[in-house]
Design a protein around this motif. Structure first.
Motif, mmCIF file in Angstrom:
data_model
loop_
_atom_site.group_PDB
_atom_site.id
_atom_site.type_symbol
_atom_site.label_atom_id
_atom_site.label_comp_id
_atom_site.label_asym_id
_atom_site.label_seq_id
_atom_site.Cartn_x
_atom_site.Cartn_y
_atom_site.Cartn_z
ATOM 1 N N TYR A 1 0.384 4.750 -1.932
ATOM 2 C CA TYR A 1 0.022 5.939 -1.178
ATOM 3 C C TYR A 1 1.168 6.391 -0.269
ATOM 4 N N PRO A 2 2.269 6.833 -0.828
ATOM 5 C CA PRO A 2 3.368 7.325 0.009
ATOM 6 C C PRO A 2 2.925 8.572 0.777
ATOM 7 N N GLY A 3 3.301 8.643 2.036
ATOM 8 C CA GLY A 3 2.926 9.798 2.843
ATOM 9 C C GLY A 3 1.556 9.692 3.481
ATOM 10 N N GLU A 4 0.862 8.601 3.253
ATOM 11 C CA GLU A 4 -0.461 8.404 3.859
ATOM 12 C C GLU A 4 -0.341 8.267 5.368
ATOM 13 N N ASN A 5 -1.366 8.692 6.085
ATOM 14 C CA ASN A 5 -1.413 8.513 7.547
ATOM 15 C C ASN A 5 -1.652 7.042 7.852
ATOM 16 N N ARG A 6 -0.580 6.331 8.152
ATOM 17 C CA ARG A 6 -0.684 4.880 8.345
ATOM 18 C C ARG A 6 -1.375 4.516 9.656
ATOM 19 N N ARG B 1 0.835 -1.211 0.000
ATOM 20 C CA ARG B 1 0.000 0.000 0.000
ATOM 21 C C ARG B 1 0.868 1.260 0.000
ATOM 22 N N ALA B 2 2.008 1.205 0.684
ATOM 23 C CA ALA B 2 2.885 2.373 0.737
ATOM 24 C C ALA B 2 3.392 2.758 -0.655
ATOM 25 N N ARG B 3 3.516 1.771 -1.539
ATOM 26 C CA ARG B 3 3.926 2.079 -2.911
ATOM 27 C C ARG B 3 2.849 2.886 -3.636
#
Length: 215
Positions: free
Chosen positions: A190-195, A186-188
């Protein structure tokens, strides 16, 4: 029968790692398939600490000969596989549908579709009618997710066909749609997303196993 034998793909990280760990139990042998040997070794230690047993399978899903050797080894050692939980997936770069790079399209379909079909075909003869085959699915059709979404739609159609074909004979084939989780995949996207706002992989692993109990 002895210990139940469960194969988990994508076990070196994310939901696969959490699911394999959640399966740890003295009566169960977990076959953990992934590409990162170090992470698989950490998983094996955690499973052992919980009283479980595991065999590590460092393997790329596109290695069909490797999959064949794996299935032969499962047959020779246990004679069966009680469940497959297929959670591995490839996340290509986001791009407009008309600008998807050919190599990204090909790699995505090679892993998410072709490798899934080969895995299901090779593993199914090992699974008894009472066994399970669980495959993670995802939504599709969102902007800039053409390659990933198309591959997951094709994968879901393949799995649903198999589910219909085995409805009366077994094994039980199902799709599992996990909630958004703080995974590397998912980080790929949505980089910078509030995890912190995402569902922990451990919680989704628990939901998967509660919804689809494994012997």
């Amino acid at each position: 029968m002895g210990n139940s034998v469960v194969l988990v793909t994508g076990a070196s990280r994310g939901l696969g790692y959490a699911t394999a760990k959640s399966l740890a139990a003295p009566h169960r042998h977990i076959l953990a398939l992934g590409r990162t040997t170090g992470a698989l070794e950490e998983l094996s230690d955690e499973i052992a600490g919980l009283g479980g047993q595991s065999t590590l399978i460092p393997l790329d899903l596109t290695d069909e000969d490797g999959l064949k050797r794996m299935c032969r080894a499962i047959h020779d050692r246990w004679g069966r596989l009680d469940a497959l939980i297929h959670l591995a997936a490839h996340a290509p770069p986001r791009a407009p549908a008309d600008m998807i790079v050919a190599k990204d399209w090909d790699k995505t379909f090679a892993i998410n579709v072709h490798a899934t079909q080969r895995l299901l075909a090779l593993v199914k003869p090992l699974i008894p009618p009472t066994g399970r085959m669980i495959v993670a699915t995802d939504s599709h059709g969102a902007s800039f997710f053409g390659a990933y979404g198309a591959s997951k739609a094709a994968q879901a159609a393949l799995v649903q066909s198999l589910a219909n074909e085995t409805r009366n004979t077994g094994p039980n084939v199902v799709l599992f749609h996990p909630a958004p989780m703080p995974t590397a995949l998912r980080a790929r996207f949505y980089p910078g997303e509030n995890r912190e706002a995402l569902t922990p992989t451990e919680a989704e692993a628990a939901r998967l196993l509660e919804t689809h109990p494994i012997p």
